[in-house]
Motif scaffolding. Sequence first.
Motif, PDB file in Angstrom:
ATOM      1  N   PHE A  71     -35.332  80.248  -4.569  1.00  0.00           N
ATOM      2  CA  PHE A  71     -34.965  79.025  -5.382  1.00  0.00           C
ATOM      3  C   PHE A  71     -35.973  77.753  -4.736  1.00  0.00           C
ATOM      4  O   PHE A  71     -35.135  76.735  -4.887  1.00  0.00           O
ATOM      5  CB  PHE A  71     -33.475  78.826  -5.425  1.00  0.00           C
ATOM      6  CG  PHE A  71     -32.704  79.122  -3.991  1.00  0.00           C
ATOM      7  CD1 PHE A  71     -32.659  77.787  -3.106  1.00  0.00           C
ATOM      8  CD2 PHE A  71     -32.265  80.191  -3.696  1.00  0.00           C
ATOM      9  CE1 PHE A  71     -32.100  77.904  -2.099  1.00  0.00           C
ATOM     10  CE2 PHE A  71     -31.435  80.216  -2.440  1.00  0.00           C
ATOM     11  CZ  PHE A  71     -31.322  79.023  -1.694  1.00  0.00           C
ATOM     12  N   GLY A  72     -36.892  77.823  -4.504  1.00  0.00           N
ATOM     13  CA  GLY A  72     -37.767  76.868  -4.275  1.00  0.00           C
ATOM     14  C   GLY A  72     -37.787  76.045  -3.030  1.00  0.00           C
ATOM     15  O   GLY A  72     -37.960  74.912  -3.038  1.00  0.00           O
ATOM     16  N   GLY A  98     -29.026  85.823  -6.509  1.00  0.00           N
ATOM     17  CA  GLY A  98     -29.770  85.946  -7.826  1.00  0.00           C
ATOM     18  C   GLY A  98     -29.065  85.606  -8.946  1.00  0.00           C
ATOM     19  O   GLY A  98     -27.890  85.216  -8.909  1.00  0.00           O
ATOM     20  N   PRO A  99     -29.499  85.688 -10.159  1.00  0.00           N
ATOM     21  CA  PRO A  99     -30.934  86.144 -10.386  1.00  0.00           C
ATOM     22  C   PRO A  99     -31.728  85.053 -10.125  1.00  0.00           C
ATOM     23  O   PRO A  99     -31.259  83.919 -10.367  1.00  0.00           O
ATOM     24  CB  PRO A  99     -30.589  86.694 -11.887  1.00  0.00           C
ATOM     25  CG  PRO A  99     -29.785  85.939 -12.468  1.00  0.00           C
ATOM     26  CD  PRO A  99     -28.429  85.652 -11.234  1.00  0.00           C
ATOM     27  N   TYR A 100     -33.036  85.420 -10.033  1.00  0.00           N
ATOM     28  CA  TYR A 100     -34.029  84.379  -9.733  1.00  0.00           C
ATOM     29  C   TYR A 100     -35.225  84.344 -10.498  1.00  0.00           C
ATOM     30  O   TYR A 100     -35.457  85.481 -11.259  1.00  0.00           O
ATOM     31  CB  TYR A 100     -34.409  84.377  -8.126  1.00  0.00           C
ATOM     32  CG  TYR A 100     -33.375  84.179  -7.435  1.00  0.00           C
ATOM     33  CD1 TYR A 100     -32.762  82.788  -7.091  1.00  0.00           C
ATOM     34  CD2 TYR A 100     -33.174  85.010  -6.242  1.00  0.00           C
ATOM     35  CE1 TYR A 100     -31.894  82.645  -6.356  1.00  0.00           C
ATOM     36  CE2 TYR A 100     -32.221  84.852  -5.381  1.00  0.00           C
ATOM     37  CZ  TYR A 100     -31.548  83.448  -5.461  1.00  0.00           C
ATOM     38  OH  TYR A 100     -30.477  83.382  -4.509  1.00  0.00           O
ATOM     39  N   GLY A 101     -35.851  83.157 -11.044  1.00  0.00           N
ATOM     40  CA  GLY A 101     -36.772  83.192 -11.698  1.00  0.00           C
ATOM     41  C   GLY A 101     -36.664  83.148 -13.135  1.00  0.00           C
ATOM     42  O   GLY A 101     -35.394  82.965 -13.434  1.00  0.00           O
ATOM     43  N   ASN A 102     -37.808  82.909 -13.858  1.00  0.00           N
ATOM     44  CA  ASN A 102     -37.431  82.570 -15.162  1.00  0.00           C
ATOM     45  C   ASN A 102     -37.584  84.114 -15.783  1.00  0.00           C
ATOM     46  O   ASN A 102     -37.202  85.122 -15.035  1.00  0.00           O
ATOM     47  CB  ASN A 102     -38.944  81.983 -15.993  1.00  0.00           C
ATOM     48  CG  ASN A 102     -40.109  82.588 -15.684  1.00  0.00           C
ATOM     49  OD1 ASN A 102     -40.252  83.822 -15.034  1.00  0.00           O
ATOM     50  ND2 ASN A 102     -41.179  82.050 -16.178  1.00  0.00           N
ATOM     51  N   VAL A 122     -31.029  73.257  -7.046  1.00  0.00           N
ATOM     52  CA  VAL A 122     -29.912  73.859  -6.331  1.00  0.00           C
ATOM     53  C   VAL A 122     -30.007  72.942  -4.794  1.00  0.00           C
ATOM     54  O   VAL A 122     -30.853  72.803  -4.250  1.00  0.00           O
ATOM     55  CB  VAL A 122     -30.249  75.043  -5.830  1.00  0.00           C
ATOM     56  CG1 VAL A 122     -28.832  75.657  -5.094  1.00  0.00           C
ATOM     57  CG2 VAL A 122     -30.507  76.030  -6.980  1.00  0.00           C
ATOM     58  N   ASP A 123     -28.700  72.593  -4.650  1.00  0.00           N
ATOM     59  CA  ASP A 123     -28.794  71.774  -3.316  1.00  0.00           C
ATOM     60  C   ASP A 123     -28.660  72.646  -1.974  1.00  0.00           C
ATOM     61  O   ASP A 123     -27.889  73.883  -2.237  1.00  0.00           O
ATOM     62  CB  ASP A 123     -27.382  70.890  -3.263  1.00  0.00           C
ATOM     63  CG  ASP A 123     -27.438  69.657  -3.866  1.00  0.00           C
ATOM     64  OD1 ASP A 123     -28.445  69.253  -3.951  1.00  0.00           O
ATOM     65  OD2 ASP A 123     -26.287  69.223  -4.497  1.00  0.00           O
ATOM     66  N   ASP A 124     -29.273  72.372  -1.293  1.00  0.00           N
ATOM     67  CA  ASP A 124     -29.476  73.020   0.066  1.00  0.00           C
ATOM     68  C   ASP A 124     -28.176  72.611   0.648  1.00  0.00           C
ATOM     69  O   ASP A 124     -28.017  71.359   1.200  1.00  0.00           O
ATOM     70  CB  ASP A 124     -30.453  72.905   0.893  1.00  0.00           C
ATOM     71  CG  ASP A 124     -30.711  73.877   2.301  1.00  0.00           C
ATOM     72  OD1 ASP A 124     -31.325  74.696   2.134  1.00  0.00           O
ATOM     73  OD2 ASP A 124     -29.742  73.671   3.038  1.00  0.00           O
ATOM     74  N   PRO A 125     -27.058  73.477   0.953  1.00  0.00           N
ATOM     75  CA  PRO A 125     -25.789  72.680   1.505  1.00  0.00           C
ATOM     76  C   PRO A 125     -26.031  72.221   2.799  1.00  0.00           C
ATOM     77  O   PRO A 125     -25.108  71.377   3.222  1.00  0.00           O
ATOM     78  CB  PRO A 125     -24.839  74.231   1.219  1.00  0.00           C
ATOM     79  CG  PRO A 125     -25.614  75.472   1.244  1.00  0.00           C
ATOM     80  CD  PRO A 125     -27.138  74.767   0.481  1.00  0.00           C
TER      81      PRO A 125
END
Lengths: 666, 282, 143, 337, 327
Positions: B249-250, B103-107, D109-112
């Motif tokens: 991360f989406g 992380g850290p993740y998110g807003n 973010v790229d998915d490697p």
Amino acid sequence: MNNKPKIGVYVCHCGINIAKTVDVEAVTEFASRLPNVKVVRNYAYMCSDPGQLLIREDIEKEGLNRVVVASCSPRMHENTFRKTLAAAGLNPYYLEMANIREQCSWVHEDRDEATAKAKKLVYAAVVKARLLEPLYEKEVDVEPASLVIGGGIAGIQAALDIANAGFKVYLVEKTPSVGGRMSQLDKTFPTLDCSACILTPKMVDVANHPNIELLAYSRVEEISGYVGNFAVKVRKRARYVDVDKCTGCGICAQECRLAGRIPSEFDMNMGKRAAVYLPFPQAVPAKYTIDPERCLFLTRGKCGKSPKCADACASGAINFEQQDEIVEFKVGTVIVATGFDTFDPARKPEYGYSDYANVLTGLELERLVSASGPTGGAVVLGEGENAFVPKDIAFIKCVGSRDKSVGNEYCSRVCCMYTAKLAHLVQEKVPGANVRVYYMDVRAFGKGFEEFYDRVRREGIRYIRGNPSEIFKRGDKLVIKVEDTLAATPLEDEVDMVVLAVGLEPRKDAREIIDILRLSQSADRFYLEAHPKLAPVDTATDGVFLAGCAQGPKDIPDTVAQAKGAASSALVLLSSGKVKIQAQISFVNENTCRGCGYCVEICPYGAIDLVAVNRMGNPVQVARVNEALCKGCGACAAACFSGSVQQKSFMDRQILPQIAVLGVMK
Amino acid sequence: MKENGNPYQPHIATVEDAWYETQGDRCIKTFKVVFDDEKVRESWAHRPGQCAMIGILGVGESMISISCSPTEGRFLRFSVMRMGKVTQALHELEPGDKMTVRGPYGNSFPVDEWKGKKIITIGGGIGQAPLRPIIEYVKANRGDYAGLTLIYGSRTSGDLCFKSEFDTYNAANDVCCHLSIDVAEEGWPHYVGFVPSLLMEVNPSPENTIAITCGPPIMIRFVLENLKKLNFADEQIYTTLENRMKCGFGKCGRCNVGNLYVCKDGPVFSYATLKDIPEAFA
Amino acid sequence: MSAEFEPNVVAFLCNWCSYAGADLAGTSRTHYPPNLNVIRVMCSGRVNPLFVVNALQQGADGVLVSGCHPGDCHYMEGNFYARRRFTLLRELLEYVGVEPGRFNMSWVSASEGAKWKDVVGEVTQKAKEAGPFKQFRRDKINW
Amino acid sequence: MDIKKVRNEKFADFLAILGEQKLYAPQKVGESLRFAHVTDSSKVELAMANTTVPPKSIFFPQTETLYRYEMGNTEIQPPAVGEVGIVLGVRPCDARAQVIVDNLFSWDVDDPYYKERRDKATVVGLACNKPCVNCFCLSLGGDPASTEGMDLLMTELDDAYLLQPLTEKGEKLCQAAAAVAEPATAEDLAAAEGLHGQAREMITRKIETGGIPENLPALWENALWQETAASCLGCGICTYLCPTCHCFDIQDEVEGLEGRRCRMWDSCMFKEYTLHASGHNPRPTRRERTRNRINHKYSYFVDKFNVIACVGCGRCINHCPVNIDILEILAQVKEAL
Amino acid sequence: MVDVEKLKEIARETVSRDDVKYLIGWRQGTYGFRTAPHFVGTPEEADNLIFSPLCSHNLATYLTLVEKLPVPRGQDPDSRKVALLVKGCDSRAVVQQLIEQGIGRDSVFVIGCPCRGVVDLKKVEAKFPGMREKVSATWGNGTIIFNLPNGNVEVPRQEVLAGKCLTCRYPNPLLSDLNFGEEVAVWGSDDYADVKNLEAGSPQERWSFWEEKFASCMRCYSCRNVCPMCYCEDCVLDRLNPQWVMRSVNTAENTAFHLARAFHLAGRCIECGECERVCPVDIPIMKLNRKLSKEVREKYAFEPGLDPESKPLQASYRPDDKEDFIL
Ligand SMILES: Cc1cc2nc3c(=O)[nH]c(=O)nc-3n(C[C@H](O)[C@H](O)[C@H](O)COP(=O)(O)OP(=O)(O)OC[C@H]3O[C@@H](n4cnc5c(N)ncnc54)[C@H](O)[C@@H]3O)c2cc1C
Ligand SMILES: Cc1cc2nc3c(=O)[nH]c(=O)nc-3n(C[C@H](O)[C@H](O)[C@H](O)COP(=O)(O)OP(=O)(O)OC[C@H]3O[C@@H](n4cnc5c(N)ncnc54)[C@H](O)[C@@H]3O)c2cc1C
Ligand code: SF4
Ligand code: SF4
Ligand code: SF4
Ligand code: SF4
Ligand code: SF4
Ligand code: SF4
């Protein structure tokens, strides 16, 4: 809260029993590298006091919360080490054992192989230990009362013992009187004391005992619950006689239109009674009963102008309006003492029991020689003009016992002696009688039996070894076809009377109790004890005990002894007031249970029920384990497809990692 | 924010301290963890409201709010409620044990935007975990904010998270602290009742105030209702969402509420954003 | 191959008969091959058929389930259920191509230490003949 | 870039040349068609309209190790992604689908893992001469001869395959195949054009997507979701087989002392997908899940990446066991708007 | 002949009843030979009902597939019945569900449809490829008549019937509250030739057959979801603790899954064939199911789904069950 597992592994040398074949040091070193293992030790004798002390100290000092003992079979010392854990304040079920003796050092020779296997077993125990959960042995209160089913000598004795110890007893007898088979006997072997003389006082005691509630002419309909907490439902059949009013004077029976016209069961249908009757003079309770199948008024709604019994009864005890009554109560223990039936010799047609009036069973002869019997104790056959006193009398033993052809392989244990007894009595009663006994063996194993057998033979009763093949009539005589196997000569013995020493069989209605109590039967169809040697009065259902011939053929002394055993077992529970229930039992995840009922069907103890619950407002049914009934076999857990039933200490998620270790580790 | 390197690959961190906040079946344990790698320790920068994916090798990962403020030091804190497979395993960790963290993740909470405003946090149960960093942050920068009020409740006093800290808040006397429990207990000096009612009791003025709420869905629903009653504007109300997520991360897809990805667009949302998304409070 | 293949057999034994029988084999110091490792359960009725599938998957070359003789089950009926389950499981396993010798079941009573020795020998031998189990063993290479 | 052709009789040789790199092409695996490593070029099946399992399985395998570790150890070892050479026979819809999915896997973010495979691979497309009954690529900006996402487009002519390089990678491939290829003639190109046109004609299923992305969420409570989902089995076939579906789960798997963290396809049609550890499920029934599937493809994805996450390949229609038909749903949506 | 109008009439009456929530039947699909389950909530919706050789779905699965939303406090759960159209094979699913208490007898209203066999879509679509227009079908005399856009085509039923129908011994519903249509004669018989063929091979041959099949499974679990007997609240295949089957998709895990699923259906599978029908990658799942069904019949003379009063196979035993392989 769950704490990190900190496992102590204790490898035992068992003197040299393990250490000789297994490299204990290598196992110790191996174990120290296993995940979550905090302490590893090896010691000469883990089960010894110093060995156990090691474990206790580590638990206390190192904060261990799981223990693996690698030593002998858990069947040997699991309890020992559980106590060790408990003594150190750790839940005893945090113990796992690796059997590196019976399963390893003792059965393998190669030291390397045995050591490798020991490591594997220790590893498997460690992964399981890691996943163990604390278990608690729950206690339930015991209802301070007992139910005794069957009022023969077994039931009577058990009831008296329990009642004398101060606990309430409900004694349920299906016939109108207690007494059972013993009350039908005349004298008892080997002492020849009068059966009625020794039994009647006990019957009276039962009736008068403040702690005994006698429910005669009643049947148990339903028992639910578990040890300590059985709920019982009994149907008291209508006697059509108000027992509170009946004085037992018997006028009704004298007046009954059917007096002397109904065969008396008690007298093996040889004597006659009325439709309102007392089975036998000493019956307890001494209250009359109207036979609903025979009584004219009850079967046809009409008995002359009015029922004569009712007219005759001064105390107005006759009440045709009476209904069956359901009695419900709770007890902590149950004793089953329902006794036996005698073998029906019609099933061996070659003996002509159904064809010839002069072929009798032992029990019939008991009534015949009894002073209270149909002939007042005289050995007379036939009626009226045809009456005669038999002179040539033969007994045939083992009828319906030790006989595969009728499905009874067992020995009935009493026939040898009652034959001797009856032979003696007949010879005593019929002067000049010529009595012989056809036998295969004589089993005179009990106290005083051999002496009695000797005495009878000395009295002139002939024992002829042979198994009669046929009985037929020739003129007035009965002919016994038999081979004397000692003399090796075929015989045709002409006699006046044949007495068949019929064996003992389970009650014809034995299933009823099986269904009510979920008992099992052994191969001989008598009720199965929990263990033939170590738990001969217990059953698979906790809190339910067996006494008397219900468990298997036996004589009166054995019956009484077993009754006392059953009573004392029941008293252990009753007097402690509490009972511990198994800890390694099953439980249901009610959130995932689908209520299919497979586990319910499978549980041999009926420990699982489907119950209706509410799942987020929706009604569903789920299985629920009755903790007091579950014995922890785990069959339910294997049957549940979705794994919603699990057995504590043997959960799928505890076993799978064990499999993984044993599979992956080569 | 395009990063190089493998975003799935976690850092290894060591538990420095661990203690139980609450007891019982769904107990909460707090971990103070420090990255093993010096460089990570230096470069790690999180903002109040963000979360991290923490896990144990061989068991799995769980998304957990970072419950400390960066102002507290170069460590992380996680307060984990024992729920299932991963959280159960996490609870077994003790000082010295390792976990994986990414992380850290998110807003995050827009702490800069909020400068000069009064902050009021309204929490319930484990919902206090994501609120703690904002409290700590505001405490650390107390001069930048016009006020700090804390409303927090749980079922029983034993279920209150961060209990010991509340006393220090009061003593410092720059935090106004209101506690409640659902049912009365002997010796409980504070409010008895549900958090939404305590909110009405406290009766904060919406004037120059930001209200942040976090807790069980049912509580949030009533708190929102009551904040509206108190005339808070949608833009003054913030909450965090906790949908199931796997990557953080989406990519893995599951955390969306409507067209928002909780892991990227959240977990911090203003009520103005959420109110039109029908799924948000499902 | 120089070294002979040594199979790895996982066995599930009921506590009351088979485990006791194995104990007796131990007490009597009979010797048998070390390839078989025991997991103790209270009753053969506890053995979930999926344990067997799982054992094969996790590296066992053979599996044994052993319980009391029919009619002798400590819990009265457990082994009867086990018998049905494993009769079907065995058919299924063989049908998908698991060699007949891999999965075995036995009745061993507490007094049959000698029989236990024979069973271990036979099961080990059969697994040995079948060779290393490959069909659906978890395959590390694919990881 | 020069357009070439490979005559049918040389096609096997062509495959052999491609096979010098790691070659994936449609083959029968078990009973169904999917992209698999070619070990025997006679098994390559290009005739069937499209594979059951889309070629996303090459770039985004159903199960993929993220990294390995040893139990009790904290050292983390990411795996080598492995070689991906040529993916042959990718239909235009699938090639386009991959471009759509690229958006997500490179979002911030790229998915490697995904990226490495995409970068390495050469996509050799194959124009559809005979679209299936449920193809509707035309409605979504696709085309039976679309070149989006391809390095090279092949068109099957009567006696040859036309090779139309589109990128440098494609060009390289053409050159490598020079020995078996020959320049395409104008007639060849015309024939291909004709086939492409015919194919377009054959596509009968259509939907006008205008207005859907913006307005779909407004139909949140519309009865159509309940009606659609009533018969849904929640089996996830529609998502597993969809070339644009990309959701995954991450799990740890351990055997003995070896462990790995890996990801595997997941589906928004599964109840576990959104199930919280507490038992709460924000999408408790198939109604919500179906609604999310359609919204995600036709609205949310558009919102994020400006393109509908559906290419009209028709797989979800072909394979849904209970005939839940996305075009039917969209038609209802249009009606309700 | 099937009188669809009568069926619609019955359906209208049924859904008008107060104690019926909705009726589940079949309707024409969106293209070609497809049909779809049809949930009839109002009498008007009954207009779309059909019953034809294209109606292969076993609708009994919806009895257990239903996902119940939490009932708000103070509200009563909907306890109305679900009305269901069943063919012979489908009725066995209902019976077996009753045995396993998956549903209560008073929670369903079963309308029996004696059945003369339904088609295997794969066979039909291979015969008439690329069919875009909706096609209906009817039963002829030993044939199926397809109403194709360019006229009717009559095909011998052996050529297009589903495998389950060729071996079907129970074409008439075994349980119903109401029957629609006349009883039909049994035409199928089952000698398990398919199973025996496979059994005849060596273990290696059998494994290479299955290995390829299992390897291609995607573990979508459609076969489980569609199965009327797979109704577990938390299926072992989904469980994470313990994890019986890893979520990785590979031959080993796939095989474990298939063995677990097949075993769980031993003595329960009523051979409706749905699992195989829905499999997107055409794994011959019925070959596994039928192996067990064969063993169950041969060894225990047992068939599931015949008698609602019977005990489940795996929850019963006979002391003299065969045990020829036990050491
Ligand atoms: C011919 C013969 C001669 C014998 N002679 C001798 C002898 O000389 N010496 C000796 O030691 N032994 C002798 N015996 C053996 C002796 O009879 C038994 O040992 C003794 O009667 C056993 O007592 P019991 O209480 O177990 O059974 P029973 O006497 O059979 O009593 C069982 C009681 O339970 C009742 N009952 C049954 N079912 C139910 C039910 N479902 N609910 C309620 N009540 C029920 C019955 O009505 C009966 O009253 C002889 C046996 C026979 C057959
Ligand atoms: C932004 C955010 C912040 C959070 N903050 C906190 C916090 O501060 N403190 C806190 O205690 N909690 C917090 N949570 C909640 C926390 O993430 C969950 O409680 C936790 O993940 C539960 O994991 P578990 O493994 O213990 O539960 P389980 O229910 O056992 O398992 C959940 C995990 O198991 C897997 N899983 C289970 N079933 C399936 C299935 N059928 N298919 C596929 N996978 C499955 C998944 O991998 C999932 O991660 C937060 C969540 C989010 C999204
Ligand atoms: S463990 Fe055995 S005794 Fe206990 S509930 Fe299950 S089946 Fe019954
Ligand atoms: S949603 Fe359906 S039609 Fe669209 S791309 Fe996916 S599978 Fe193809
Ligand atoms: S394929 Fe069909 S049944 Fe399966 S989840 Fe998708 S829409 Fe539902
Ligand atoms: S439906 Fe087919 S692909 Fe899906 S899990 Fe079942 S067998 Fe595998
Ligand atoms: S396993 Fe297949 S054939 Fe058997 S009942 Fe389930 S869906 Fe029908
Ligand atoms: S496979 Fe087994 S556990 Fe899963 S739903 Fe079917 S019967 Fe239940």
